[in-house]
Design an enzyme around this catalytic site. Structure first.
Site, PDB file in Angstrom:
ATOM      1  N   ASP A 131      -8.505  -2.545  -8.256  1.00 33.33           N
ATOM      2  CA  ASP A 131      -9.708  -1.766  -8.592  1.00 33.33           C
ATOM      3  C   ASP A 131      -9.403  -0.812  -9.746  1.00 33.33           C
ATOM      4  OD1 ASP A 131     -11.174  -2.915  -6.509  1.00 33.33           O
ATOM      5  OD2 ASP A 131     -12.095  -1.009  -5.940  1.00 33.33           O
ATOM      6  N   TYR A 169      -3.127  -5.771   6.379  1.00 35.35           N
ATOM      7  CA  TYR A 169      -4.465  -6.305   6.644  1.00 35.35           C
ATOM      8  C   TYR A 169      -4.492  -7.193   7.891  1.00 35.35           C
ATOM      9  CZ  TYR A 169      -7.119  -5.005   2.419  1.00 35.35           C
ATOM     10  OH  TYR A 169      -7.808  -4.344   1.444  1.00 35.35           O
ATOM     11  N   LYS A 182       6.887   0.311  -1.962  1.00 33.79           N
ATOM     12  CA  LYS A 182       7.156   1.691  -1.569  1.00 33.79           C
ATOM     13  C   LYS A 182       8.475   1.665  -0.808  1.00 33.79           C
ATOM     14  CE  LYS A 182       5.922   6.065  -1.328  1.00 33.79           C
ATOM     15  NZ  LYS A 182       5.814   6.945  -2.499  1.00 33.79           N
ATOM     16  N   ASP A 221      -4.960  -4.469  -3.425  1.00 37.22           N
ATOM     17  CA  ASP A 221      -6.378  -4.126  -3.300  1.00 37.22           C
ATOM     18  C   ASP A 221      -6.673  -2.880  -4.127  1.00 37.22           C
ATOM     19  OD1 ASP A 221      -9.036  -4.086  -2.213  1.00 37.22           O
ATOM     20  OD2 ASP A 221      -8.385  -2.483  -0.860  1.00 37.22           O
ATOM     21  N   ASP A 260       3.064   4.628  -6.131  1.00 40.11           N
ATOM     22  CA  ASP A 260       2.455   5.854  -6.671  1.00 40.11           C
ATOM     23  C   ASP A 260       2.677   5.940  -8.174  1.00 40.11           C
ATOM     24  OD1 ASP A 260       5.169   6.152  -6.129  1.00 40.11           O
ATOM     25  OD2 ASP A 260       5.008   8.229  -5.434  1.00 40.11           O
TER      26      ASP A 260
END
Ligand code: IPM
Ligand code: MG
Length: 359
Positions: A252, A141, A192, A248, A224
């Site tokens: 959600d 970000y 990751k 982020d 994942d």
């Protein structure tokens, strides 16, 4: 001593839901002697329209002086054509960076009354209580360099940079371990590391930091797999700690396990305990101005504010109990409505919470 709260409604449904949270704060002031003073400020598209900036200097100054900030939401289609540097989202990101709010706490709790509102089977989600600890001021970000450049052959290329330094990883890992100690003592770090060097470093630093927390159980998961496990068997998680972008996305996803993203609050804290509190949902332009949005995530964000920045844990619990009571009564905004319940508006939900508080 009177604490200062800065109210930043922002855009879209932000205005409506924050108005309900302010009702709740005023009730706490009047009936429970909560010593706070509220000032309002501009952020996001609303600020851009008035000042040409999504984060005017005045707002940043107000924010720095506040003990806590309550933010609604930013953004909307109206401002999408703008250059990315002045889009409403920059207002939010500027506040996070400007105040050093590196620790983002996003609890995903399923209220038993809403087990049917989740798209997952009740037995998969009932009793769900996850805390996502999202790193909020670093990673892709904020990484430099970033932008869109033109290559020698004239083709354009967009690029961003994923970076984390040791100290940034250490401090967020510590937050996660400290929180786990007060919960079920388990942290899952999501990365990751099989592909991205930056998150391999993340994993190594988390392992190193964990050495001072031998009472906390640490596991690691690739993002994942974590996305899959969250819908397959979400109750395996206690605390999840992860990078800005993975957090982020996963927050959600976790929100929907609880039935509606309209229920989830968040706290963003800096090293000195100053905090910004906001619902994790966005500005929902499609339903803005219709008095149908769910104000509970914002009201529950006030509860987090009371707990983490205002040292008023008992009042925080009162709000959480009021939410539970209102749900027991069968009162539902449209997003959590199911057959047999009573559908009510944004402002009616705010009133119901106030009634429950003073009852
Ligand atoms: C969130 C939001 C923000 C983010 C946007 C509005 C910049 O999605 O708080 O999760 O990406 O962090
Ligand atoms: Mg988000």
């Amino acid at each position: 001593m009177t604490k200062k709260i800065l109210i930043l409604p922002g855009d879209g449904i932000g205005q409506e839901i924050v108005a309900e949270a302010v009702k709740v704060l005023n009730t706490l002031k009047q009936k429970f002697n909560l010593a706070v003073e509220m000032t309002h400020g501009l952020v996001g598209g609303a600020a851009y329209d008035k000042t040409g900036s999504p984060l005017p200097q005045e707002t940043l100054d107000q924010a720095k002086q506040a003990d806590a900030i309550l933010l609604g939401a930013v953004g909307g289609p109206k401002w999408e054509p703008l250059d990315i540097s002045v889009r409403p989202e920059k207002g939010l990101l500027g506040l996070r960076a400007g105040l050093g709010l590196f620790a983002n706490l996003r609890p995903a709790i399923l209220y038993p009354q809403l087990a049917d509102a989740s798209t997952l089977k009740p037995e998969v989600v009932s009793g769900l209580n996850i805390m996502i600890v999202r790193e909020l001021t670093g990673g892709i970000y904020f990484g430099q360099p970033r932008g869109v450049r033109t290559l020698e052959n004239g083709e354009k290329e967009g690029f961003n940079t994923l970076v984390y330094r040791t100290s940034e990883i250490e401090r967020i890992a510590k937050v996660a371990f400290d929180i786990a100690r007060k919960r079920n003592g388990r942290v899952c770090s999501v990365d990751k590391a099989n592909v991205l060097e930056c998150t391999e470093h993340w994993r190594n630093v988390v392992i190193e930091t964990h050495k001072a927390y031998s009472d906390v159980q640490l596991s690691h998961m690739y993002v994942d797999n974590a996305a899959m496990q969250l819908v397959r068997a979400p109750k395996q998680f206690d605390v999840i700690v992860t990078t800005n972008m993975f957090g982020d996305i996963l927050s959600d996803e976790a929100a929907m396990l609880t039935g509606s993203i309209g229920m989830l609050p968040s706290a963003s804290l800096n090293a000195s305990g100053q905090g910004m509190y906001e619902p994790i949902h966005g500005s929902a332009p499609d339903i803005a101005g219709k008095n149908v949005a769910n104000p509970l995530a914002t009201i529950l964000s006030v509860a987090m504010m009371l707990r983490y920045s205002l040292d008023e844990a008992a009042l925080a619990e009162r709000i959480e109990e009021a939410v539970s009571w209102v749900l027991d009564e069968g009162l539902r905004t449209a997003d959590i409505y199911s057959a047999g319940m009573t559908k009510i508006s944004t402002s009616e939900m705010g009133d119901a919470i106030v009634d429950a508080l003073v009852a």
